[in-house]
Design a protein around this motif. Structure first.
Motif, short mmCIF file in Angstrom:
data_model
loop_
_atom_site.label_atom_id
_atom_site.label_comp_id
_atom_site.label_asym_id
_atom_site.label_seq_id
_atom_site.Cartn_x
_atom_site.Cartn_y
_atom_site.Cartn_z
N ARG A 38 0.83 -1.21 0.00
CA ARG A 38 0.00 0.00 0.00
C ARG A 38 0.86 1.25 0.00
N ILE A 39 1.93 1.25 0.79
CA ILE A 39 2.81 2.42 0.87
C ILE A 39 3.52 2.64 -0.47
N ILE A 40 4.06 1.56 -1.05
CA ILE A 40 4.75 1.67 -2.34
C ILE A 40 3.80 2.17 -3.43
N THR A 41 2.59 1.65 -3.45
CA THR A 41 1.60 2.08 -4.44
C THR A 41 1.29 3.56 -4.27
N ALA A 42 1.10 4.01 -3.04
CA ALA A 42 0.80 5.43 -2.79
C ALA A 42 1.96 6.32 -3.23
N ILE A 43 3.18 5.92 -2.93
CA ILE A 43 4.36 6.70 -3.33
C ILE A 43 4.47 6.74 -4.85
N ASP A 44 4.34 5.58 -5.48
CA ASP A 44 4.44 5.52 -6.94
C ASP A 44 3.34 6.35 -7.62
N ASP A 45 2.12 6.28 -7.09
CA ASP A 45 1.02 7.07 -7.66
C ASP A 45 1.29 8.56 -7.53
N LYS A 46 1.76 8.98 -6.36
CA LYS A 46 2.07 10.40 -6.15
C LYS A 46 3.20 10.85 -7.07
N PHE A 47 4.21 10.01 -7.23
CA PHE A 47 5.32 10.33 -8.12
C PHE A 47 4.82 10.52 -9.55
N GLU A 48 3.96 9.62 -10.01
CA GLU A 48 3.43 9.74 -11.37
C GLU A 48 2.61 11.01 -11.53
N THR A 49 1.83 11.36 -10.52
CA THR A 49 1.03 12.59 -10.56
C THR A 49 1.94 13.81 -10.66
N LEU A 50 2.99 13.83 -9.84
CA LEU A 50 3.94 14.95 -9.87
C LEU A 50 4.69 15.00 -11.20
N LYS A 51 5.07 13.84 -11.69
CA LYS A 51 5.80 13.78 -12.95
C LYS A 51 4.93 14.28 -14.10
N ASP A 52 3.67 13.86 -14.12
CA ASP A 52 2.75 14.31 -15.16
C ASP A 52 2.52 15.82 -15.08
N ALA A 53 2.38 16.34 -13.87
CA ALA A 53 2.17 17.78 -13.68
C ALA A 53 3.42 18.54 -14.09
N ASP A 54 4.58 17.97 -13.78
CA ASP A 54 5.85 18.61 -14.08
C ASP A 54 6.08 18.68 -15.59
N GLU A 55 5.67 17.65 -16.31
CA GLU A 55 5.85 17.63 -17.77
C GLU A 55 5.00 18.70 -18.45
N GLY A 56 3.92 19.11 -17.78
CA GLY A 56 3.05 20.12 -18.36
C GLY A 56 3.44 21.54 -17.99
N SER A 57 4.43 21.70 -17.11
CA SER A 57 4.83 23.04 -16.68
C SER A 57 6.17 23.42 -17.30
N ALA A 58 6.44 24.71 -17.33
CA ALA A 58 7.67 25.21 -17.92
C ALA A 58 8.87 24.99 -17.01
N SER A 59 8.66 25.08 -15.69
CA SER A 59 9.78 24.89 -14.77
C SER A 59 9.51 23.70 -13.85
N PRO A 60 10.48 22.82 -13.70
CA PRO A 60 10.27 21.64 -12.86
C PRO A 60 10.17 22.01 -11.38
N SER A 61 9.27 21.34 -10.69
CA SER A 61 9.14 21.51 -9.25
C SER A 61 8.53 20.27 -8.65
#
Length: 64
Positions: A38-61
């Motif tokens: 459950r913890i690994i899944t939550a971390i991986d899901d959050k990482f993917e969400t951040l990565k997807d959001a980061d790809e859509g922005s001009a500056s990485p954060s």
């Protein structure tokens, strides 16, 4: 769980310091495995969400 992300720890005897026997560990293994998944899944899901959001922005954060 840390090994899933390539993190090595130096605490081989962590459980021994709490007097955990092999029988106690075996009895708890299913609960430990489910919690780790459950913890690994939550971390991986959050990482993917951040990565997807980061790809859509001009500056990485990275934000929580």
């Amino acid at each position: 769980m840390l090994a899933h992300y390539g993190i090595r720890t130096g605490s081989r005897f962590y459980l021994a310091s709490y007097d955990v026997t092999s029988e106690m560990l075996t009895a708890s293994l299913q609960t430990i495995t489910q919690a780790a998944r459950r913890i690994i899944t939550a971390i991986d899901d959050k990482f993917e969400t951040l990565k997807d959001a980061d790809e859509g922005s001009a500056s990485p954060s990275i934000a929580a």
